[in-house]
Design a protein around this motif. Structure first.
Motif, short mmCIF file in Angstrom:
data_model
loop_
_atom_site.label_atom_id
_atom_site.label_comp_id
_atom_site.label_asym_id
_atom_site.label_seq_id
_atom_site.Cartn_x
_atom_site.Cartn_y
_atom_site.Cartn_z
N ILE A 1 -15.38 -30.21 -33.19
CA ILE A 1 -16.03 -29.85 -34.45
C ILE A 1 -17.02 -28.71 -34.33
CG2 ILE A 1 -17.98 -31.47 -34.30
CD1 ILE A 1 -17.47 -32.01 -37.34
N ARG A 2 -17.63 -28.55 -33.17
CA ARG A 2 -18.71 -27.57 -33.11
C ARG A 2 -18.27 -26.13 -33.37
NH1 ARG A 2 -22.28 -29.49 -28.08
NH2 ARG A 2 -20.17 -29.76 -27.22
N PRO A 3 -17.22 -25.64 -32.72
CA PRO A 3 -16.83 -24.25 -33.04
C PRO A 3 -16.42 -24.08 -34.49
CG PRO A 3 -15.30 -25.28 -31.49
CD PRO A 3 -16.47 -26.19 -31.58
N VAL A 4 -15.80 -25.12 -35.08
CA VAL A 4 -15.38 -25.00 -36.47
C VAL A 4 -16.59 -24.86 -37.38
CG1 VAL A 4 -14.21 -26.17 -38.38
CG2 VAL A 4 -13.26 -26.30 -36.06
N LEU A 5 -17.58 -25.74 -37.19
CA LEU A 5 -18.76 -25.66 -38.04
C LEU A 5 -19.53 -24.37 -37.77
CD1 LEU A 5 -20.14 -29.32 -38.15
CD2 LEU A 5 -18.72 -28.10 -39.82
N THR A 6 -19.57 -23.96 -36.53
CA THR A 6 -20.25 -22.70 -36.21
C THR A 6 -19.64 -21.55 -37.02
OG1 THR A 6 -20.82 -23.45 -34.00
CG2 THR A 6 -20.79 -21.07 -34.36
N ASP A 7 -18.32 -21.51 -37.06
CA ASP A 7 -17.65 -20.46 -37.84
C ASP A 7 -18.05 -20.53 -39.30
OD1 ASP A 7 -16.34 -19.45 -35.70
OD2 ASP A 7 -14.33 -20.05 -36.32
N VAL A 8 -17.99 -21.70 -39.87
CA VAL A 8 -18.29 -21.84 -41.30
C VAL A 8 -19.75 -21.47 -41.56
CG1 VAL A 8 -18.41 -23.43 -43.25
CG2 VAL A 8 -16.53 -23.61 -41.60
N TYR A 9 -20.64 -21.94 -40.71
CA TYR A 9 -22.05 -21.64 -40.90
C TYR A 9 -22.31 -20.14 -40.77
CZ TYR A 9 -22.90 -26.70 -40.31
OH TYR A 9 -22.90 -28.07 -40.45
N ASP A 10 -21.65 -19.53 -39.80
CA ASP A 10 -21.83 -18.09 -39.63
C ASP A 10 -21.37 -17.32 -40.86
OD1 ASP A 10 -22.89 -18.42 -37.15
OD2 ASP A 10 -21.11 -17.77 -36.03
N GLU A 11 -20.26 -17.77 -41.41
CA GLU A 11 -19.73 -17.09 -42.58
C GLU A 11 -20.70 -17.23 -43.76
OE1 GLU A 11 -15.56 -17.19 -45.12
OE2 GLU A 11 -15.82 -18.50 -43.39
N ALA A 12 -21.22 -18.44 -43.95
CA ALA A 12 -22.14 -18.66 -45.07
C ALA A 12 -23.44 -17.88 -44.86
CB ALA A 12 -22.43 -20.16 -45.21
N THR A 13 -23.89 -17.85 -43.62
CA THR A 13 -25.11 -17.10 -43.32
C THR A 13 -24.89 -15.61 -43.56
OG1 THR A 13 -25.74 -18.77 -41.70
CG2 THR A 13 -26.83 -16.63 -41.54
N GLY A 14 -23.68 -15.15 -43.24
CA GLY A 14 -23.35 -13.76 -43.49
C GLY A 14 -23.42 -13.41 -44.96
N ALA A 15 -22.93 -14.31 -45.80
CA ALA A 15 -22.98 -14.07 -47.25
C ALA A 15 -24.43 -14.04 -47.72
CB ALA A 15 -22.19 -15.16 -47.97
N PHE A 16 -25.23 -14.92 -47.17
CA PHE A 16 -26.65 -14.97 -47.49
C PHE A 16 -27.32 -13.65 -47.10
CE2 PHE A 16 -30.97 -16.09 -46.06
CZ PHE A 16 -31.46 -16.78 -47.16
N ARG A 17 -27.05 -13.21 -45.89
CA ARG A 17 -27.64 -11.95 -45.42
C ARG A 17 -27.19 -10.77 -46.27
NH1 ARG A 17 -27.39 -11.31 -38.91
NH2 ARG A 17 -28.35 -13.29 -38.32
N ALA A 18 -25.92 -10.75 -46.61
CA ALA A 18 -25.39 -9.60 -47.36
C ALA A 18 -26.13 -9.46 -48.68
CB ALA A 18 -23.89 -9.77 -47.58
#
Lengths: 141, 141
Positions: free
Chosen positions: A108-125
């Motif tokens: 589960i960890r790499p999967v959630l890491t990916d999703v969290y990174d993507e959401a954080t990217g949208a936040f940053r953008a």
DNA sequence: CCAAAAGCAACCATTGCTGTTACATTCGAC
DNA sequence: GTCGAATGTAACAGCAATGGTTGCTTTTGG
């Protein structure tokens, strides 16, 4: 925990520096900034110290010293500010390693890491689309 | 403090519930979930309690009881999970009211609120695109 | 040299999260 | 109806982060 207010304090300080600059005072002391933010000068120095390390402001010490914008307010985005003061992730993984005997615990960890990174990217953008100058303009209108 | 790991724990629990369901065990006890997450059963009950209040899981008490998914895993997004367990904003405004004598202090809060809301919306929108079923599928492949 | 201001370290109080124990409550099985 | 298993929940401890405060050191212009 309560979400931290460092981005708010830093953005406030930067907008205030820009307004003061337009009024002919490019340099403000931590005490003057603290008076607007309504906090302690040490808090301001800590916060602006982060911004200084990121090149967003310059600091001069000694008599008659203070802080000034490191580059034009229109070239400082709230993403720059966020990166300078908030390095922590928005969502954390498990505190202790999950059970690796379980398929879910193992993968589960790499999967959630990916999703969290993507959401954080949208936040940053989104933060990247607003500059300190924009903030000040919206305050003044 | 570090960002909280409740979304992670809740997502882990839900994925594990879905995998167990596929294997013929639709109901798991908090102890069984805790064994996979590697934490205390009380933490799991607290977390799944939040999810239950949001309708994402059902809980049965008494002998032979436990937790089950409240609706199909493909219809539970990570946004649903985030809303169920993480009501706090990602960025906070000032702790104490800024100086209203200053133009910046007077006007900055609604401006920052707008920007923060927009960024949080982008964050949420990303979470809404991934379901618990997606998470499990990506774990299993 | 002096005074002003940043830099910095050491605290304190508060808060939130995780984890733990303990206990009350519920409910199916017998 | 009783028993036992499991949820629900309260209370508490430990830890970390934050904001705030004080005091001292360092820098630097006048």
């Amino acid at each position: 925990m309560a979400a931290n207010s460092r981005v708010t304090i830093a953005a406030h300080a930067l907008a205030w520096l820009e307004l003061a600059r337009r009024r002919g005072r490019a340099v403000l002391t931590s005490e003057e900034v603290a008076a607007s933010v309504n906090t302690n000068p040490v808090i301001v120095r800590r916060s602006l110290g982060d911004l200084q390390r990121a090149g967003l402001v310059t600091a001069r010490r000694g008599n008659g010293a203070g802080f000034a914008l490191g580059r034009p307010a229109a070239e400082i985005t709230l993403l720059d500010v966020w990166l300078a003061v908030s390095p922590e992730p928005l969502l954390a993984l498990h505190h202790s390693e999950p059970n690796l005997e379980c398929p879910v615990g193992r993968g589960i960890r790499p999967v959630l890491t990916d999703v969290y990174d993507e959401a954080t990217g949208a936040f940053r953008a989104t933060l990247a689309r607003t500059t300190v100058n924009d903030v000040l303009e919206r305050i003044l209108t």
